[in-house]
Design a protein around this motif. Structure first.
Motif, PDB file in Angstrom:
ATOM      1  N   GLY A 128     -21.088  14.650  43.844  1.00 16.85           N
ATOM      2  CA  GLY A 128     -21.167  13.655  43.219  1.00 16.85           C
ATOM      3  C   GLY A 128     -21.366  13.556  41.873  1.00 16.85           C
ATOM      4  N   SER A 129     -21.842  14.602  41.380  1.00 17.39           N
ATOM      5  CA  SER A 129     -22.375  14.547  39.739  1.00 17.39           C
ATOM      6  C   SER A 129     -21.181  14.859  38.886  1.00 17.39           C
ATOM      7  CB  SER A 129     -23.353  15.751  39.554  1.00 17.39           C
ATOM      8  OG  SER A 129     -22.933  17.031  39.930  1.00 17.39           O
ATOM      9  N   ASP A 130     -19.899  15.081  39.456  1.00 13.02           N
ATOM     10  CA  ASP A 130     -18.680  15.164  38.335  1.00 13.02           C
ATOM     11  C   ASP A 130     -18.255  13.610  38.075  1.00 13.02           C
ATOM     12  OD1 ASP A 130     -18.787  17.939  38.680  1.00 13.02           O
ATOM     13  OD2 ASP A 130     -17.193  18.036  40.105  1.00 13.02           O
ATOM     14  N   ASN A 131     -18.996  12.844  38.906  1.00 13.55           N
ATOM     15  CA  ASN A 131     -18.594  11.268  38.730  1.00 13.55           C
ATOM     16  C   ASN A 131     -19.401  10.632  37.985  1.00 13.55           C
ATOM     17  OD1 ASN A 131     -15.901  11.927  39.915  1.00 13.55           O
ATOM     18  ND2 ASN A 131     -16.916  11.636  42.037  1.00 13.55           N
ATOM     19  N   VAL A 132     -20.516  11.209  37.604  1.00 11.26           N
ATOM     20  CA  VAL A 132     -21.603  10.526  36.703  1.00 11.26           C
ATOM     21  C   VAL A 132     -21.934  11.238  35.602  1.00 11.26           C
ATOM     22  CG1 VAL A 132     -24.059   9.958  37.207  1.00 11.26           C
ATOM     23  CG2 VAL A 132     -22.761   9.894  39.045  1.00 11.26           C
ATOM     24  N   ARG A 133     -22.054  10.505  34.634  1.00 12.72           N
ATOM     25  CA  ARG A 133     -22.612  11.115  33.343  1.00 12.72           C
ATOM     26  C   ARG A 133     -24.183  11.153  33.315  1.00 12.72           C
ATOM     27  NH1 ARG A 133     -21.724   9.438  26.732  1.00 12.72           N
ATOM     28  NH2 ARG A 133     -22.469  11.486  26.140  1.00 12.72           N
ATOM     29  N   ILE A 134     -24.363  12.720  33.368  1.00 13.37           N
ATOM     30  CA  ILE A 134     -25.910  12.941  33.306  1.00 13.37           C
ATOM     31  C   ILE A 134     -26.287  13.712  31.898  1.00 13.37           C
ATOM     32  CG2 ILE A 134     -27.850  14.409  34.296  1.00 13.37           C
ATOM     33  CD1 ILE A 134     -26.142  14.228  37.369  1.00 13.37           C
ATOM     34  N   THR A 217     -35.521  16.258  46.018  1.00  7.38           N
ATOM     35  CA  THR A 217     -34.222  16.667  45.403  1.00  7.38           C
ATOM     36  C   THR A 217     -33.306  15.574  45.628  1.00  7.38           C
ATOM     37  OG1 THR A 217     -33.486  17.865  47.265  1.00  7.38           O
ATOM     38  CG2 THR A 217     -34.821  19.041  45.642  1.00  7.38           C
ATOM     39  N   ILE A 218     -32.546  15.477  44.762  1.00 12.88           N
ATOM     40  CA  ILE A 218     -31.018  14.518  45.024  1.00 12.88           C
ATOM     41  C   ILE A 218     -30.235  15.239  46.010  1.00 12.88           C
ATOM     42  CG2 ILE A 218     -29.402  13.225  43.756  1.00 12.88           C
ATOM     43  CD1 ILE A 218     -31.386  13.299  41.168  1.00 12.88           C
ATOM     44  N   ALA A 219     -29.786  14.604  46.917  1.00 11.50           N
ATOM     45  CA  ALA A 219     -29.019  15.178  47.876  1.00 11.50           C
ATOM     46  C   ALA A 219     -27.425  14.817  47.555  1.00 11.50           C
ATOM     47  CB  ALA A 219     -29.209  14.555  49.183  1.00 11.50           C
ATOM     48  N   ARG A 220     -27.216  13.769  46.743  1.00 16.27           N
ATOM     49  CA  ARG A 220     -26.062  13.397  46.259  1.00 16.27           C
ATOM     50  C   ARG A 220     -26.404  12.132  45.425  1.00 16.27           C
ATOM     51  NH1 ARG A 220     -23.629   8.753  49.119  1.00 16.27           N
ATOM     52  NH2 ARG A 220     -24.885   8.062  50.751  1.00 16.27           N
ATOM     53  N   ILE A 221     -25.403  12.029  44.324  1.00 11.86           N
ATOM     54  CA  ILE A 221     -25.407  10.946  43.491  1.00 11.86           C
ATOM     55  C   ILE A 221     -24.393  10.307  43.282  1.00 11.86           C
ATOM     56  CG2 ILE A 221     -24.940  12.574  41.410  1.00 11.86           C
ATOM     57  CD1 ILE A 221     -27.399  11.164  39.870  1.00 11.86           C
ATOM     58  N   GLU A 222     -24.115   8.990  42.729  1.00  7.28           N
ATOM     59  CA  GLU A 222     -22.755   8.207  42.608  1.00  7.28           C
ATOM     60  C   GLU A 222     -23.208   7.409  41.393  1.00  7.28           C
ATOM     61  OE1 GLU A 222     -22.694   4.677  45.167  1.00  7.28           O
ATOM     62  OE2 GLU A 222     -23.598   6.069  46.557  1.00  7.28           O
ATOM     63  N   PRO A 223     -22.315   6.958  40.725  1.00  9.01           N
ATOM     64  CA  PRO A 223     -22.484   6.036  39.553  1.00  9.01           C
ATOM     65  C   PRO A 223     -23.600   5.004  39.856  1.00  9.01           C
ATOM     66  CG  PRO A 223     -20.314   6.496  39.475  1.00  9.01           C
ATOM     67  CD  PRO A 223     -20.830   6.787  40.837  1.00  9.01           C
ATOM     68  N   GLY A 224     -24.765   4.835  39.280  1.00  7.24           N
ATOM     69  CA  GLY A 224     -26.035   3.976  39.449  1.00  7.24           C
ATOM     70  C   GLY A 224     -26.646   4.116  40.441  1.00  7.24           C
ATOM     71  N   LEU A 225     -26.562   5.199  41.337  1.00  6.91           N
ATOM     72  CA  LEU A 225     -27.357   5.343  42.662  1.00  6.91           C
ATOM     73  C   LEU A 225     -27.666   6.851  42.935  1.00  6.91           C
ATOM     74  CD1 LEU A 225     -28.848   3.446  44.530  1.00  6.91           C
ATOM     75  CD2 LEU A 225     -26.957   3.701  46.227  1.00  6.91           C
ATOM     76  N   ALA A 226     -28.721   7.300  42.966  1.00  6.64           N
ATOM     77  CA  ALA A 226     -29.252   8.763  43.417  1.00  6.64           C
ATOM     78  C   ALA A 226     -29.713   8.604  44.825  1.00  6.64           C
ATOM     79  CB  ALA A 226     -30.046   9.593  42.332  1.00  6.64           C
ATOM     80  N   HIS A 227     -29.149   9.427  45.828  1.00  3.19           N
ATOM     81  CA  HIS A 227     -29.543   9.354  47.193  1.00  3.19           C
ATOM     82  C   HIS A 227     -30.613  10.644  47.122  1.00  3.19           C
ATOM     83  CE1 HIS A 227     -26.980   6.261  48.547  1.00  3.19           C
ATOM     84  NE2 HIS A 227     -26.098   6.790  47.408  1.00  3.19           N
ATOM     85  N   LEU A 228     -31.802  10.474  47.545  1.00  5.42           N
ATOM     86  CA  LEU A 228     -32.601  11.653  47.551  1.00  5.42           C
ATOM     87  C   LEU A 228     -32.671  12.250  49.046  1.00  5.42           C
ATOM     88  CD1 LEU A 228     -35.843  10.355  45.711  1.00  5.42           C
ATOM     89  CD2 LEU A 228     -33.598  11.314  44.983  1.00  5.42           C
ATOM     90  N   ASP A 229     -33.248  13.371  49.243  1.00  2.00           N
ATOM     91  CA  ASP A 229     -33.141  14.343  50.325  1.00  2.00           C
ATOM     92  C   ASP A 229     -34.228  13.844  51.515  1.00  2.00           C
ATOM     93  OD1 ASP A 229     -35.636  14.833  49.365  1.00  2.00           O
ATOM     94  OD2 ASP A 229     -35.468  16.935  49.644  1.00  2.00           O
ATOM     95  N   ASP A 230     -34.689  12.645  51.384  1.00  5.34           N
ATOM     96  CA  ASP A 230     -35.557  12.072  52.384  1.00  5.34           C
ATOM     97  C   ASP A 230     -34.792  10.562  52.828  1.00  5.34           C
ATOM     98  OD1 ASP A 230     -35.907  10.288  50.166  1.00  5.34           O
ATOM     99  OD2 ASP A 230     -38.020  10.403  50.351  1.00  5.34           O
ATOM    100  N   GLY A 231     -33.510  10.601  52.092  1.00  5.60           N
ATOM    101  CA  GLY A 231     -32.938   9.410  52.732  1.00  5.60           C
ATOM    102  C   GLY A 231     -33.150   8.114  51.894  1.00  5.60           C
ATOM    103  N   THR A 232     -33.891   8.228  50.969  1.00  4.75           N
ATOM    104  CA  THR A 232     -33.987   6.951  49.959  1.00  4.75           C
ATOM    105  C   THR A 232     -33.190   7.316  48.944  1.00  4.75           C
ATOM    106  OG1 THR A 232     -35.930   8.133  48.778  1.00  4.75           O
ATOM    107  CG2 THR A 232     -36.653   6.807  50.585  1.00  4.75           C
ATOM    108  N   ALA A 233     -33.144   6.077  47.990  1.00 10.58           N
ATOM    109  CA  ALA A 233     -32.366   5.858  46.623  1.00 10.58           C
ATOM    110  C   ALA A 233     -32.708   5.520  45.743  1.00 10.58           C
ATOM    111  CB  ALA A 233     -31.065   5.306  47.265  1.00 10.58           C
ATOM    112  N   ILE A 234     -32.576   5.653  44.506  1.00 11.33           N
ATOM    113  CA  ILE A 234     -33.151   5.504  43.360  1.00 11.33           C
ATOM    114  C   ILE A 234     -31.821   4.591  42.457  1.00 11.33           C
ATOM    115  CG2 ILE A 234     -33.955   6.110  41.095  1.00 11.33           C
ATOM    116  CD1 ILE A 234     -35.199   8.464  42.722  1.00 11.33           C
TER     117      ILE A 234
END
Length: 388
Positions: A128-134, A217-234
């Motif tokens: 998902g990082s290709d679609n997010v400006r990091i 770690t970040i398992a996947r990311i989308e605009p405005g939301l980072a999904h961590l490897d423990d299932g939580t999101a930021i």
């Protein structure tokens, strides 16, 4: 066509702290030598370490600029080619191919060539990082892009709890933003500090309003939301990656120079070509890459002497590094990578002192937090030199 003024002219590629310090020191030692500096950025002089605490100091991009490119060219008595990129080194012909703002490649002859081209941010990619400006911040142009739109209340995701990530997070928190750091390490500054001191830094950062998601770690990311490897999101509004740097070696490698982790140099900063030198983050000395300010400046001074006609070996004493985290002042003088030994820790709470003792009983590194940071110089005198 750009050409050399004489067979001993010096061409420096890079206008960062290394390139400009070298040119300044060389000009002091040789008022007559021809110096040309080629830089891909605007050529402004600024303190790169200031980028990670500029918000707290109330400095915007313009306030970080110490001198303009025109002022630097005049002060150094140098020709300065800005927004210009070196595409190729012709070692046999002693020329580089430079593409300027007009996009046209032109040859530039050199007598001695110095590569002060730094390092690139380590690539960061997850699903998902290709679609997010990091963002990454590695120079003033990067910082201007990062700084644009920052305002109190923004939720900022930082990838990496190392030195730069911790510094940026503390700066953002002081400016009223809401930072969250994600890092697989169990404590901040994991490569520099033992656990006890790292735990105190973590407490201090959390006390400053920074959320730490360590061991994650970040398992996947989308605009405005980072999904961590423990299932939580930021949830976040801006994202910054601070996971380290990779020396820029492509130009040197294409020219057939010796490459390892960086551009391999000897004690006189000479590459495998006696007419080409390298300093700073792109260079690999006998002690390995040295990505800190004081070693870089020592390299520039030693090389300036060599280029001015006094061959000078690089020597480096132990050089402690101050970490710019106001939440808990911290100083580190890391032991050599891979060194066998143990940390011996004294002090309580945020005021800690850690001494790294090698297997033979010799102290070879230290870390200090809180009230102990005033001991840095005294302790550094007891440490072995990086390069004697």
């Amino acid at each position: 066509m750009m050409s050399a003024a004489n067979a001993n002219n010096v061409v420096v590629v890079g206008s960062g702290l290394g390139g400009y310090t070298l040119a300044r020191e060389l000009r002091k030692k040789d008022p007559a030598v021809s110096i040309t500096i080629v830089t891909g950025d605007g050529g402004e002089s600024y303190g790169k370490p200031m980028l990670s605490n500029a918000l707290a100091q109330g400095k915007d991009v313009s306030a970080l600029v110490q001198k303009s490119a025109a002022q630097m060219a005049a002060d150094l008595g140098a020709t300065l080619l800005t927004r210009s990129f070196v595409k190729e080194i012709d070692r046999q012909g002693k020329t580089i191919t430079v593409t300027g703002p007009d996009g046209q490649p032109r040859p530039l002859a050199y007598g001695r060539l110095v590569l002060a081209i730094g390092a690139d941010p380590r690539p960061y990619a997850v699903p998902g990082s290709d679609n997010v400006r990091i963002h990454t911040v590695n120079d003033l142009d990067d910082y201007a892009a990062w700084r644009d739109g920052l305002r109190p209340g923004l939720r900022v995701l930082l990838v990496g709890a190392g030195l730069i990530g911790a510094e940026f997070a503390n700066d953002l928190a002081l400016a009223g933003m809401v930072p969250t750091i994600v890092d697989p390490a169990p404590w901040p500054l994991g490569r520099l500090l033992p656990q006890e001191l790292g735990a105190e830094v973590a407490k201090a950062l959390e006390g400053a309003g920074i959320t730490l998601r360590l061991g994650r770690t970040i398992a996947r990311i989308e605009p405005g939301l980072a999904h961590l490897d423990d299932g939580t999101a930021i949830a976040f509004d801006r994202a910054l990656s601070a996971i380290g740097l990779v020396p820029r070696t492509g130009l040197a490698s294409a020219a057939g120079l010796a490459i390892d982790k960086g551009i391999v140099v000897d004690r006189r900063l000479t590459t495998s070509d006696p007419s080409i030198f390298a300093i700073g983050d792109c260079a690999q000395t006998e002690a390995g890459p040295l990505p800190f300010v004081l070693p870089l400046m020592a390299q520039a001074r030693a090389l300036a002497s060599t280029l001015a006609g006094t061959p000078t070996d690089l020597t480096l004493p132990a050089l402690p590094v101050a970490v710019k985290i106001p939440a808990l002042p911290t100083v580190v003088c890391p032991p050599p990578p891979g060194m066998a030994g143990e940390w011996r820790i004294t002090g309580t709470g945020p005021d800690r002192k850690a001494l790294f003792v090698a297997a033979d009983g010799q102290p070879v590194g230290f870390a200090l937090t809180g009230n102990h940071i005033g001991e840095r110089q005294a302790m550094a005198r007891d440490m072995p030199a990086i390069l004697a």
